[in-house]
Write a protein that holds these residues in place. Structure first.
Motif, PDB file in Angstrom:
ATOM      1  N   PRO A 104       0.882  -1.162  -0.176  1.00 25.49           N
ATOM      2  CA  PRO A 104      -0.172   0.022  -0.019  1.00 25.49           C
ATOM      3  C   PRO A 104       0.769   1.174   0.114  1.00 25.49           C
ATOM      4  O   PRO A 104       2.172   1.256   0.355  1.00 25.49           O
ATOM      5  N   GLU A 105       0.050   2.438  -0.423  1.00 22.57           N
ATOM      6  CA  GLU A 105       0.802   3.625  -0.088  1.00 22.57           C
ATOM      7  C   GLU A 105       0.690   4.108   1.239  1.00 22.57           C
ATOM      8  O   GLU A 105       1.638   5.033   1.778  1.00 22.57           O
ATOM      9  N   ALA A 106      -0.313   3.897   1.822  1.00 22.43           N
ATOM     10  CA  ALA A 106      -0.713   4.227   3.241  1.00 22.43           C
ATOM     11  C   ALA A 106      -1.714   3.421   3.905  1.00 22.43           C
ATOM     12  O   ALA A 106      -2.287   2.708   3.260  1.00 22.43           O
ATOM     13  N   VAL A 107      -1.342   3.131   5.004  1.00 21.15           N
ATOM     14  CA  VAL A 107      -2.576   2.521   6.047  1.00 21.15           C
ATOM     15  C   VAL A 107      -2.649   3.389   7.193  1.00 21.15           C
ATOM     16  O   VAL A 107      -1.939   3.789   8.086  1.00 21.15           O
ATOM     17  N   VAL A 108      -4.219   3.558   7.374  1.00 24.13           N
ATOM     18  CA  VAL A 108      -4.561   4.652   8.478  1.00 24.13           C
ATOM     19  C   VAL A 108      -5.563   3.783   9.365  1.00 24.13           C
ATOM     20  O   VAL A 108      -6.520   3.149   8.779  1.00 24.13           O
ATOM     21  N   VAL A 109      -5.326   3.948  10.764  1.00 29.07           N
ATOM     22  CA  VAL A 109      -6.478   3.387  11.523  1.00 29.07           C
ATOM     23  C   VAL A 109      -6.928   4.625  12.446  1.00 29.07           C
ATOM     24  O   VAL A 109      -6.063   5.247  13.198  1.00 29.07           O
ATOM     25  N   ASN A 110      -8.302   4.719  12.348  1.00 32.02           N
ATOM     26  CA  ASN A 110      -8.831   5.609  13.180  1.00 32.02           C
ATOM     27  C   ASN A 110      -8.186   7.094  12.702  1.00 32.02           C
ATOM     28  O   ASN A 110      -8.133   8.012  13.706  1.00 32.02           O
ATOM     29  N   GLY A 111      -7.868   7.394  11.525  1.00 32.59           N
ATOM     30  CA  GLY A 111      -7.161   8.654  11.360  1.00 32.59           C
ATOM     31  C   GLY A 111      -5.830   8.707  11.530  1.00 32.59           C
ATOM     32  O   GLY A 111      -5.261   9.666  11.182  1.00 32.59           O
ATOM     33  N   LYS A 166     -15.084   0.321  21.094  1.00 30.69           N
ATOM     34  CA  LYS A 166     -14.956   1.410  20.349  1.00 30.69           C
ATOM     35  C   LYS A 166     -14.826   0.623  18.850  1.00 30.69           C
ATOM     36  O   LYS A 166     -14.276  -0.255  18.429  1.00 30.69           O
ATOM     37  N   GLU A 167     -15.389   1.454  17.999  1.00 29.62           N
ATOM     38  CA  GLU A 167     -15.304   1.305  16.446  1.00 29.62           C
ATOM     39  C   GLU A 167     -13.810   1.277  15.966  1.00 29.62           C
ATOM     40  O   GLU A 167     -13.238   2.470  16.283  1.00 29.62           O
ATOM     41  N   LYS A 168     -13.437   0.542  15.083  1.00 32.79           N
ATOM     42  CA  LYS A 168     -12.175   0.666  14.374  1.00 32.79           C
ATOM     43  C   LYS A 168     -12.226   0.702  12.963  1.00 32.79           C
ATOM     44  O   LYS A 168     -12.748  -0.212  12.396  1.00 32.79           O
ATOM     45  N   VAL A 169     -11.597   1.657  12.425  1.00 35.07           N
ATOM     46  CA  VAL A 169     -11.715   2.007  10.993  1.00 35.07           C
ATOM     47  C   VAL A 169     -10.417   1.623  10.340  1.00 35.07           C
ATOM     48  O   VAL A 169      -9.437   2.582  10.720  1.00 35.07           O
ATOM     49  N   VAL A 170     -10.093   0.907   9.508  1.00 32.34           N
ATOM     50  CA  VAL A 170      -8.917   0.861   8.725  1.00 32.34           C
ATOM     51  C   VAL A 170      -8.897   1.182   7.418  1.00 32.34           C
ATOM     52  O   VAL A 170      -9.770   0.462   6.673  1.00 32.34           O
ATOM     53  N   GLU A 171      -8.091   2.170   6.940  1.00 34.40           N
ATOM     54  CA  GLU A 171      -8.144   2.564   5.640  1.00 34.40           C
ATOM     55  C   GLU A 171      -6.750   2.145   4.987  1.00 34.40           C
ATOM     56  O   GLU A 171      -5.817   2.705   5.096  1.00 34.40           O
ATOM     57  N   ILE A 172      -6.996   1.487   3.684  1.00 36.11           N
ATOM     58  CA  ILE A 172      -5.430   1.236   3.071  1.00 36.11           C
ATOM     59  C   ILE A 172      -5.626   1.643   1.631  1.00 36.11           C
ATOM     60  O   ILE A 172      -6.591   1.515   0.899  1.00 36.11           O
ATOM     61  N   SER A 173      -4.602   2.444   1.383  1.00 35.79           N
ATOM     62  CA  SER A 173      -4.667   3.197  -0.057  1.00 35.79           C
ATOM     63  C   SER A 173      -3.592   2.255  -0.938  1.00 35.79           C
ATOM     64  O   SER A 173      -2.302   2.178  -0.401  1.00 35.79           O
ATOM     65  N   TYR A 174      -4.239   2.071  -2.161  1.00 40.66           N
ATOM     66  CA  TYR A 174      -3.084   1.424  -2.977  1.00 40.66           C
ATOM     67  C   TYR A 174      -2.719   2.090  -4.141  1.00 40.66           C
ATOM     68  O   TYR A 174      -3.642   3.078  -4.501  1.00 40.66           O
ATOM     69  N   PRO A 175      -1.665   2.040  -4.761  1.00 43.23           N
ATOM     70  CA  PRO A 175      -1.379   2.827  -6.070  1.00 43.23           C
ATOM     71  C   PRO A 175      -2.186   2.064  -7.189  1.00 43.23           C
ATOM     72  O   PRO A 175      -2.812   1.113  -6.987  1.00 43.23           O
ATOM     73  N   ALA A 176      -2.505   3.176  -8.127  1.00 36.75           N
ATOM     74  CA  ALA A 176      -3.324   2.828  -9.239  1.00 36.75           C
ATOM     75  C   ALA A 176      -2.980   1.739  -9.945  1.00 36.75           C
ATOM     76  O   ALA A 176      -3.810   0.921 -10.493  1.00 36.75           O
ATOM     77  N   ASN A 177      -1.650   1.351 -10.228  1.00 30.70           N
ATOM     78  CA  ASN A 177      -1.260   0.192 -10.876  1.00 30.70           C
ATOM     79  C   ASN A 177      -0.982  -1.038 -10.074  1.00 30.70           C
ATOM     80  O   ASN A 177       0.003  -1.692 -10.297  1.00 30.70           O
TER      81      ASN A 177
END
Length: 861
Positions: free
Chosen positions: A718-725, A750-761
């Protein structure tokens, strides 16, 4: 006005109200006269009673234990001599005063939009999907193995009972001759006062099999949730163990890091020699077990539950330790010198109460957690000829535990008949060890769900050896164990034969590792399994479900009889034939509507097709619906704790939701005392968002915290991994090509939100790479045993170690994968340049060895 008045009067006379509410305690009674009563239980079930004397049955029966129901919607129309009851699924018509139900006075027609049918009494189903059978004792597949023991002309085929479901779209459950329960504090058997009555349950469902099973639970009761430990590994063997041997057995399980939750001790726990015991026995053999209480206490400290085998049919003999107390209970001579025996009397409430209170209760207080009931004698009771000993013993033992223990009731015994789903677990008996038996059990297991008997426990590997092989076939045992890992209960067992020792560490490396990893896989799956077991309690849908539950209009759902759904999200296509050239090959039907991720190879496959797939001994055909998010234990070795770390496995290919269930694990309050955590996985463009919801609910002993790890399979870097901001670090698992994120928030509220951003390719990794990695590693290992002087060239060495490279240096993922794919395409040439060393010098590996290597990995450029 006169015409209008007549019209209104006629209408009031012939038409009763919609959603009729007759003056009955149960508003679901749609019609009743002096000899007939119709009760709408659900829109898919009508109870039909005819009693010539007007005495309808309100007592609970062995099948129908519920007599009050949630409100059902229906219409009643009375027109002349006809009664017409209509629900959303059927219309029933009955000719009033027609007497006993016959084809001349009663019919049921499917509602518009349902699978068309018109039923009348006497009609036979054409497409019953079958149920189950009491036992697999002495059967190979569905054929009695010892044909020389059969009477002339006796059919060796297993007489499997009909089930609740049929392709016809309807089922009639005839309870007219069924036994009843009385209304005492411990409900006891009583016979129907009039055997001429008719007591029927008509079920209309079309091909909505799932709803049909749920409807059945409304009047027949739910399938109780077993304690969580029951979903761990059970060790069982018919063997004359000593105290020392059992302790050594446990040490070996610990030494080899193989989890174990249930210790089964077969009949040699008690005396078996004449004058002190036999098949029946209740007194510990203190020669083998000098301190039974001490052994049970130590096993408990090891985190194990213990069950003992019982063959109780011979009653309580004078030589039993508990005889004097039982004799006093029964009011007979308590002096053992008289050498009397208190005969078994299953339908005698006083006898059974005494048996539980004076014979079994002291053993339970010593530390026996539950009983393995092994009734193999007379099928029916001596006093009540229609009372099945198996059914009744299941009921009395389960309900005795329910009444007298704080722990959740559990037993395992053979199937006793319809209604026995309320008394899990099933002991399927002593089957012959063969590929035919394994093949049959995969179908038998799932098909039993058609009578809600969803917890069969089979002898993994079979009990008897067949007439050809008088030892264990390690491949067969391993495939059976793999099937056992995705069965309701995972329990090995074998007859008393020194050649049938199934201790995993007794086998060579290949089979030992496969067996050990299979048990570990079982423990990983427990959060998913336990959640699905709760669903079985709530809905009547067993863990192992025939494919036609989900895909009733697909012919393949009926034709691929070995395949089954293991819960909502997982498809299993069991291996039931031996390998050829190191692989088992089978055709797998993947239903349309979803793509499917082949877990052990890492291949994402399209649904709506039949594919031919091959599996090595350390691989198994397990398929998850694309996009699924599945909770698994990270490293559990025992199932007692409530706070084990959980891995959330995200499978590629789409979005997923799941609701993870948890409770105390071994109490009786799970119906209302439990908690759930909502899990979601959503892919939107180049972003994957995984949400672990705030836990809802509570139960005794609930931990406030739990460690969660997110594991995304077939993941690019991934390009970035974010947990609860907040940005967080991640790891990479080169074995499964998985991104691993430790979620820092452990508070379950507590709610936990994980956002994983991947490169376009981002690179696609769902083409089976993980399986290729493993096969290359295994082939290299075996190559060295063919040629110990093998010196790996650069290309082959990097292919063998790529998993370690990616684990240590995930930033190399793209070039490393490209290099592996290129080398894999050139593998024949790479092998041609591979050399081996000996004291005579170096030499190219032979063409024969090159061909062997390519076959070993099932090479397909």
């Amino acid at each position: 006005m006169k015409k209008l008045f007549l019209f209104i009067a006629f209408t009031l006379l012939t038409l009763t109200c919609i959603n009729a509410q007759p003056q009955e305690p149960d508003a679901n009674v749609a019609y009743k006269d002096h000899s007939t009563r119709f009760t709408v239980i659900t829109d898919g079930v009508i109870r039909m009673e005819w009693a010539p004397d007007g005495r309808f049955t309100d007592n609970r029966s062995f099948v129908a234990v519920n007599r009050t129901y949630p409100r059902a919607d229906y219409k009643v129309r009375l027109s002349g001599s006809m009664v017409e009851i209509t629900t959303a699924k059927m219309t029933m018509k009955y000719k009033k005063g027609g007497g006993k139900f016959t084809a001349d006075n009663l019919s049921v027609t499917s509602a518009k939009g349902m699978l068309p049918f018109k039923w009348k009494p006497g009609m036979k189903q054409q497409g019953n999907l079958k149920g189950t059978y009491r036992t697999l004792d002495a059967y190979e597949a569905d054929q009695y193995y010892y044909k020389q023991d059969l009477a002339p002309g006796e059919d060796p085929a297993m007489p499997i009972e009909d089930g609740l479901l049929a392709t016809d779209g309807w089922t009639l459950v005839d309870d007219s001759q069924g036994l009843l329960f009385d209304n005492s504090d411990w409900p006891w058997v009583e016979q129907r006062p009039d055997t001429t009555t008719q007591d029927w349950y008509f079920m209309a469902y079309g091909h909505d099999y799932k709803t049909a099973l749920k409807d059945f639970t409304v009047f027949a009761g739910k399938t109780p949730l077993p304690p969580r430990y029951a979903f761990g590994y059970w060790w069982s063997r018919y063997w004359c163990y000593t105290d020392n041997e059992l302790r050594n057995l446990v040490r070996n399980f610990r030494l080899h890091d193989i989890p174990l939750d249930v210790m089964v001790i077969d009949m040699d726990w008690h005396y078996t020699n004449p004058g002190r015991g036999g098949w029946t026995g209740f007194t510990w053999n203190e020669g083998l077990f000098p301190d039974p209480a001490g052994l049970l206490s130590d096993l408990d400290r090891e985190g194990m539950q213990v069950t003992l085998n019982l063959h109780p049919a011979d009653g309580v003999a004078y030589f039993e330790k508990q005889y004097p107390e039982m004799a006093r209970w029964m009011g007979v001579n308590p002096d053992p010198a008289a050498k009397d025996t208190i005969k078994w009397a299953g339908s005698d409430k006083r006898f059974m109460s005494g048996w539980y209170n004076t014979v079994l209760r002291p053993l339970e207080k010593m530390g026996v957690d539950f009983w393995w009931l092994d009734w193999q004698q007379e099928l029916n009771d001596s006093r009540i000829p229609t009372l099945s000993n198996t059914w009744w013993l299941n009921y009395t033992t389960f309900t005795d535990m329910q009444r007298n223990r704080s722990a959740r009731p559990l037993l395992y015994h053979r199937w006793g008949g319809l209604g026995n789903h309320r008394y899990q677990i099933g002991f399927s008996g002593d089957a012959v060890s063969s590929w035919k038996s394994l093949d049959f059990q995969t179908w038998f297991n799932a098909t039993a769900s058609n009578v809600l008997y969803g917890y069969w426990s089979h002898d993994i590997g079979g009990f008897y050896s067949d007439s050809i092989h008088h030892s264990i076939n390690p491949e067969l045992l391993t495939r059976w164990a793999q099937f056992g890992a995705v069965s309701p209960i995972m329990r090995t067992h074998a007859m008393k034969d020194g050649n049938l020792d199934k201790e995993p560490w007794k086998f060579d490396r290949k089979y030992f590792e496969a067996l050990r990893n299979t048990v570990l896989l079982r423990y990983r799956l427990v959060p998913y399994i336990y959640t699905m077991a709760r669903k079985a309690y709530d809905t009547g849908l067993s863990l192992c479900r025939p494919m036609y539950y989900d895909y009733p209009e697909s012919k393949e759902a009926y034709g691929f009889r070995n395949e089954y759904m293991f819960g909502d999200r997982m498809l299993v296509a069991p291996v039931v034939t031996p390998m050829e050239e190191g692989y088992s090959t089978l055709d797998v039907w993947l239903p349309a509507g979803d793509d499917w991720y082949e877990w052990h190879t890492g291949a994402l496959l399209k649904g709506g097709q039949t594919v031919r797939r091959s599996f090595a001994i350390d691989e198994y055909p397990l398929y998850f619906k694309a996009g699924s998010i599945i909770p698994m234990y990270a490293n559990a070795r025992n199932l007692r704790p409530n706070d084990e770390p959980v891995e959330l496995i995200v499978f590629p290919g789409g979005n997923g939701t799941f609701e993870m269930y948890e409770d105390n694990g071994n109490d009786k309050a799970y119906e209302q005392d439990f908690a759930v955590t909502a899990l979601t996985s959503v892919r939107n463009g180049n972003t994957l968002t995984v949400t672990v919801g705030a836990r809802k609910g509570s139960y005794p002993g609930m931990s406030e915290t739990r460690n969660f790890t997110l594991k995304v399979l077939a993941s690019a870097i991934p390009e970035a991994v974010v947990v609860n901001g907040e940005a967080v670090s991640y790891r990479y698992d080169g074995d499964e090509l998985a991104l691993v994120v430790d979620i820092p928030t452990v508070d379950c509220s507590k709610e936990k939100v994980v956002e994983i951003s991947y490169p376009a390719n981002a690179m696609n990794l769902t083409d089976g790479l993980a399986g290729k990695f493993r096969r290359i590693r295994n082939a290299v290992y075996e190559l060295k045993y063919r040629w110990a002087g093998t010196q790996l060239n650069d290309e082959l060495s990097k292919m063998e170690s790529i998993n370690r490279e990616l684990t240590s240096y995930p930033e190399r993922l793209a070039p490393a994968i490209e290099r592996f794919r290129e080398n894999y395409g050139n593998l024949p040439a790479i092998l041609d340049n591979q050399v081996t060393w000996s004291w005579r010098g170096t030499a190219d590996i032979s063409a024969e060895d090159q061909e062997w290597f390519l076959k070993f990995i099932r090479y397909n450029k």
